[in-house]
Design an enzyme around this catalytic site. Structure first.
Site, mmCIF file in Angstrom:
data_model
loop_
_atom_site.group_PDB
_atom_site.id
_atom_site.type_symbol
_atom_site.label_atom_id
_atom_site.label_comp_id
_atom_site.label_asym_id
_atom_site.label_seq_id
_atom_site.Cartn_x
_atom_site.Cartn_y
_atom_site.Cartn_z
ATOM 1 N N ASP A 361 -31.910 8.407 42.905
ATOM 2 C CA ASP A 361 -32.272 9.701 43.504
ATOM 3 C C ASP A 361 -31.285 10.075 44.609
ATOM 4 O OD1 ASP A 361 -34.237 11.768 44.833
ATOM 5 O OD2 ASP A 361 -35.196 11.207 42.955
ATOM 6 N N LYS A 471 -31.649 14.442 37.095
ATOM 7 C CA LYS A 471 -32.779 15.107 37.763
ATOM 8 C C LYS A 471 -32.190 16.240 38.594
ATOM 9 C CE LYS A 471 -36.420 14.130 41.181
ATOM 10 N NZ LYS A 471 -37.019 13.071 42.004
ATOM 11 N N ASP A 473 -32.683 18.998 41.205
ATOM 12 C CA ASP A 473 -33.639 19.298 42.276
ATOM 13 C C ASP A 473 -33.267 20.605 42.980
ATOM 14 O OD1 ASP A 473 -35.742 18.893 44.016
ATOM 15 O OD2 ASP A 473 -35.057 16.943 44.753
ATOM 16 N N MET A 474 -34.197 21.160 43.728
ATOM 17 C CA MET A 474 -33.957 22.369 44.535
ATOM 18 C C MET A 474 -34.969 22.340 45.674
ATOM 19 S SD MET A 474 -34.993 26.041 44.583
ATOM 20 C CE MET A 474 -34.071 27.512 44.957
ATOM 21 N N ASN A 475 -34.478 22.086 46.899
ATOM 22 C CA ASN A 475 -35.402 21.742 47.977
ATOM 23 C C ASN A 475 -35.583 22.768 49.081
ATOM 24 O OD1 ASN A 475 -36.568 19.135 47.346
ATOM 25 N ND2 ASN A 475 -34.456 18.448 47.266
ATOM 26 N N CYS A 521 -36.843 19.733 38.895
ATOM 27 C CA CYS A 521 -37.593 19.362 40.090
ATOM 28 C C CYS A 521 -37.306 20.421 41.138
ATOM 29 C CB CYS A 521 -37.101 17.989 40.570
ATOM 30 S SG CYS A 521 -37.843 17.434 42.113
ATOM 31 N N ASP A 543 -44.469 16.478 44.526
ATOM 32 C CA ASP A 543 -44.083 15.350 45.370
ATOM 33 C C ASP A 543 -45.312 14.547 45.774
ATOM 34 O OD1 ASP A 543 -41.355 15.427 45.407
ATOM 35 O OD2 ASP A 543 -41.194 16.638 47.227
HETATM 36 C C1 DGJ Z 1 -37.623 16.298 46.405
HETATM 37 C C2 DGJ Z 1 -38.061 15.647 45.136
HETATM 38 O O1 DGJ Z 1 -39.240 16.212 44.673
HETATM 39 C C3 DGJ Z 1 -38.188 14.154 45.359
HETATM 40 O O2 DGJ Z 1 -38.653 13.539 44.186
HETATM 41 C C4 DGJ Z 1 -36.852 13.605 45.754
HETATM 42 O O3 DGJ Z 1 -35.939 13.756 44.710
HETATM 43 C C5 DGJ Z 1 -36.358 14.312 46.999
HETATM 44 N N1 DGJ Z 1 -36.367 15.739 46.824
HETATM 45 C C6 DGJ Z 1 -34.975 13.863 47.363
HETATM 46 O O4 DGJ Z 1 -34.448 14.586 48.378
#
Ligand code: DGJ
Length: 723
Positions: A361, A471, A473-475, A521, A543
């Site tokens: 990750d 994976k 992702d976008m946070n 994600c 999460d």
């Molecule tokens: C958010 C994701 O939902 C988590 O599973 C993980 O990948 C974190 N980001 C990592 O920053």
């Protein structure tokens, strides 16, 4: 089947158990005569509202009758010509005028689906494309309807073309409008927040409108692009429902509006907040697709129809029914604190338990030691991973495991080489402070140079290493909504252009690396939508990995999406999100209701827990076909009851897998019966765990006793038809 009756100028669209009847009114307007249960190809023009004029309902100038757009069921709502409900489109012409009036021009019927360019699009079916034109502005609109004979889902979208000599600006461009005859409905939506996605909420629809949506530049955790009208007498297992879900991942809106006469309009598409789109002569704007589902057997059947539709026509064909990786992800095991030894140790523990993929990750790149740095620098951090990725990949390979990796392609940290080189690549102006979220900025995905660069960096990593899984992702959500590359008059196009950039990049990468399995994600399930699922066969559901909270989130998600799209992991306790401790068995049972995996330090498990992991994975392989292809029946609602229970039943009804959880142990609740659903009444089933054989009708009508378990105690029942 799509049939056109020339005499009455009526289109009959008939799916598995619904019909949609469209009519070209003699005055030229495309109206809806019926949307609901199956009907014959009869003349339904007696529903013509012309004969039933109301005061204050204007009559457009091109008809002698009393026809009013205020009273008809319209297939695409216009503005300024008497339809006072929410319009589908707002077209501004050079003189500032906005009224439009759509008249039928032509139609065609063809096999297959429309080509939407980079936008997500459902596959197959038969399509009716009706062209209408705005007689006031020379804008043409193609209304697409794609139908599947074996499905109760109708896919719709609209394509808007400027056929005039001067530019127009769209201030709204919805994908669809569906006017239903007068009826009493509740509105079901799936709201939430980070760690608590897709909570079902239902409220009666009174006169006026209910408008839901996201203006976050992503479909969001806060509200899912899904809405269902639930008939007054409908519930989980019976009654009429109409569900809609957008195949779109950006800002969106869905509206349900009850008119003065009680008719109900459902419409929506791209959110028009801060939206505009300039169309020069000959230019076309394509709206995202929406899947509209009819059920006369309640919400349960609606969900099964959506699941079948998404699996059959939206999720990537190559992966949809293929066994999924059973993985261990290092995020909750190590967070940023890993090195080669820790990852290799995780693989050492995982392989003998039956785990087939190690996913590395966040934190393997740039100088990323925490979430303040490094996003955008997609180079392996060799300080942390001595020798790079290859020693870890080889270590996995030697143990028969594959290797997956995390990217957050759309983001950039201020403390990164990429930002130092290209501060203007982040959304917003580089010369004024911008909002941060999780300490990061968002890359301007409307720019070709940005997406080219990210493509090159990701391709480099994927082509130089044996990586089987990504994976994505976008946070964070979008702020500023400004691109230094777009002219002033096109800044309103930013949000949608961002999504086109993202879709284009994913498409390009998947074409270049067809054997890499992509999981989506967004800080958990923040972009869990039909758009993303057209690229990613599974999406990290949330999460929140607490088994009790997860059971609720997965329950809510199941209203619109199949189990196989939900990525579900077993994590450690006390749970990192809630602090709650749930039995290991329950965590495995809840995580088996989707694409399963692990997200904990396997080395810290007891011998007994490790034995359970082995059993859970063996069980998963046994039931995987049900998860990938089966029908879900929701039995006990964890939001309403002190219990959670669902069953997945094979299409031929020979097998079922039941998962349940007794939420709180209560004294004296010894007569709670779990009545199963979806079985064949006449078949006999052996319930493996109980050592009993009972008829399907007995299991469904009398049920089984709720197992007497402690707090959050989980159970599973495997049912097999007696041979
Ligand atoms: C958010 C994701 O939902 C988590 O599973 C993980 O990948 C974190 N980001 C990592 O920053």
């Amino acid at each position: 089947m799509i049939v056109y009756d020339r005499k009455t100028r009526t289109f009959f669209l008939s799916g598995k158990s619904f019909s949609c009847v469209l009519w070209v009114h003699p005055a030229g307007y495309l109206c809806n005569l019926h949307f609901g249960g199956r009907v014959g190809e009869d003349d339904l023009t007696y529903f013509d509202p012309s004969a039933r004029g109301l005061s204050f309902s204007p009559v457009p100038p091109d008809t002698d009758s009393e026809f009013s757009l205020d009273l008809s069921c319209n297939e695409y709502g216009s503005f300024g010509q008497g339809d006072f409900r929410s319009p589908s489109v707002l077209i501004v012409r050079e003189n500032g005028e906005r009224a439009s009036r759509f008249q039928y021009v032509s139609h065609k019927i063809y096999q297959g689906a429309p080509n939407l360019g980079v936008l997500p699009a459902a596959r197959g079916g038969e399509t009716l494309a009706v062209t209408v034109k705005d007689v006031l502005s020379d804008v043409g609109i193609v209304l697409n309807y794609t139908l599947y004979e074996d499905s109760d889902v109708l896919v719709r979208n609209a394509e808007i073309v400027n056929r005039g000599n001067s530019p127009v600006t769209l201030l709204r461009a919805y994908s669809f409008c569906l006017d239903l005859a007068a009826g009493e409905y509740g509105v079901l939506r799936l709201h939430g927040r980070h760690n608590m996605e897709r909570t079902p909420e239902i409220a009666p629809l009174g006169h006026g409108s209910v408008k839901i949506g996201s203006a976050r530049g992503a479909s969001s955790h806060q509200m899912n692009p899904f809405l269902a009208l639930v008939g007054k007498n409908a519930g989980e297992d019976g009654g009429e429902c109409v569900g809609v879900e957008l195949l779109y991942s950006g800002s969106w809106t869905l509206e349900a509006e009850k008119s003065q006469t009680g008719s109900v309009r459902v419409c929506g598409g791209i959110n028009d907040l801060n939206f505009s789109w300039k169309l020069h002569t000959g230019e076309r704007f394509v709206t995202p697709q929406v899947a509209v589902c009819y059920s006369d057997r309640g919400l349960g059947e609606m969900s099964r129809s959506f699941a079948d539709f998404l699996r059959g026509h939206v999720l990537p064909e190559k992966y949809v029914y293929a066994p999924r990786p059973v993985l261990v992800n290092n995020w909750e095991a190590t967070y940023f604190g890993f090195d080669r030894e820790k990852l290799c140790a995780l693989a050492d523990e995982a392989a003998p338990l039956g785990i087939d993929t190690l996913v590395l990750d966040d934190g393997w790149f740039g100088k990323r030691e925490d979430d303040f740095t490094g996003l955008g620098d997609w180079f392996v951090n060799e300080k942390k991973l001595a020798g790079g990725l290859d020693p870890v990949i080889s270590h996995c390979k030697e143990r028969g495991m594959k290797f997956g990796i995390w990217f957050e392609p759309e983001m950039i940290s201020e403390d990164s080489d990429l930002y130092r080189a290209h501060p203007d690549w982040a959304i917003g102006r580089a010369d004024v402070p911008r909002c941060k979220s999780r300490h990061q900025y968002v890359l301007d995905m409307t720019r070709g140079d940005v997406t080219d660069h990210i493509f090159a960096r990701m391709s480099d990593i994927l082509s130089r290493h044996e990586i089987s899984y990504v994976k994505w992702d976008m946070n964070r959500h979008i702020t500023e909504f400004y691109s230094s590359r777009l002219p002033a008059e096109r800044q309103g196009e930013f949000s949608h252009r961002y999504m086109l950039g993202v879709y284009g990049l994913i498409r390009r990468l998947q074409e270049a690396f067809p054997n890499v399995f992509f999981e989506g994600c967004s800080g958990g399930g923040g972009r869990f939508d039909g758009g993303m699922l057209s690229f990613f066969p599974q999406f990290w559901t949330s999460d929140d990995t607490d088994a009790y909270e997860r059971a609720k989130i997965q329950w809510g998600t199941s209203y619109g999406y199949p189990l196989s799209a939900m990525s579900c992991h077993v994590s450690s306790c006390p749970n990192h999100q809630t602090g709650r401790t749930t039995p290991f068995f329950t965590r495995g049972a809840v995580a088996s209701l989707g694409a399963t995996g692990y997200e904990l330090d396997l080395g810290k498990l007891s011998a007994e827990e490790k034995a359970q992991v082995k059993e859970q994975i063996e069980n998963y392989h046994e039931i995987e076909a049900l998860i990938l292809r089966g029908d879900l029946y929701r039995i006990a609602d964890p939001y309403e009851e002190n219990c959670f229970c669902v069953a997945v039943v094979s299409k031929d009804k020979s097998r079922a897998y039941v998962v349940g959880m007794r939420i709180h142990a209560m004294p004296g609740d010894f007569d709670r019966r779990i009545r199963l659903k979806g079985l064949c009444p006449e078949k006999e089933y052996t319930v493996k765990e109980l050592g009993r054989t009972l008829r399907g009708d007995t299991l469904m009508n009398a049920g089984l006793l709720l197992p007497r378990l402690g707090d959050f105690g989980g159970w599973v029942w495997h049912l097999q038809e007696k041979s």
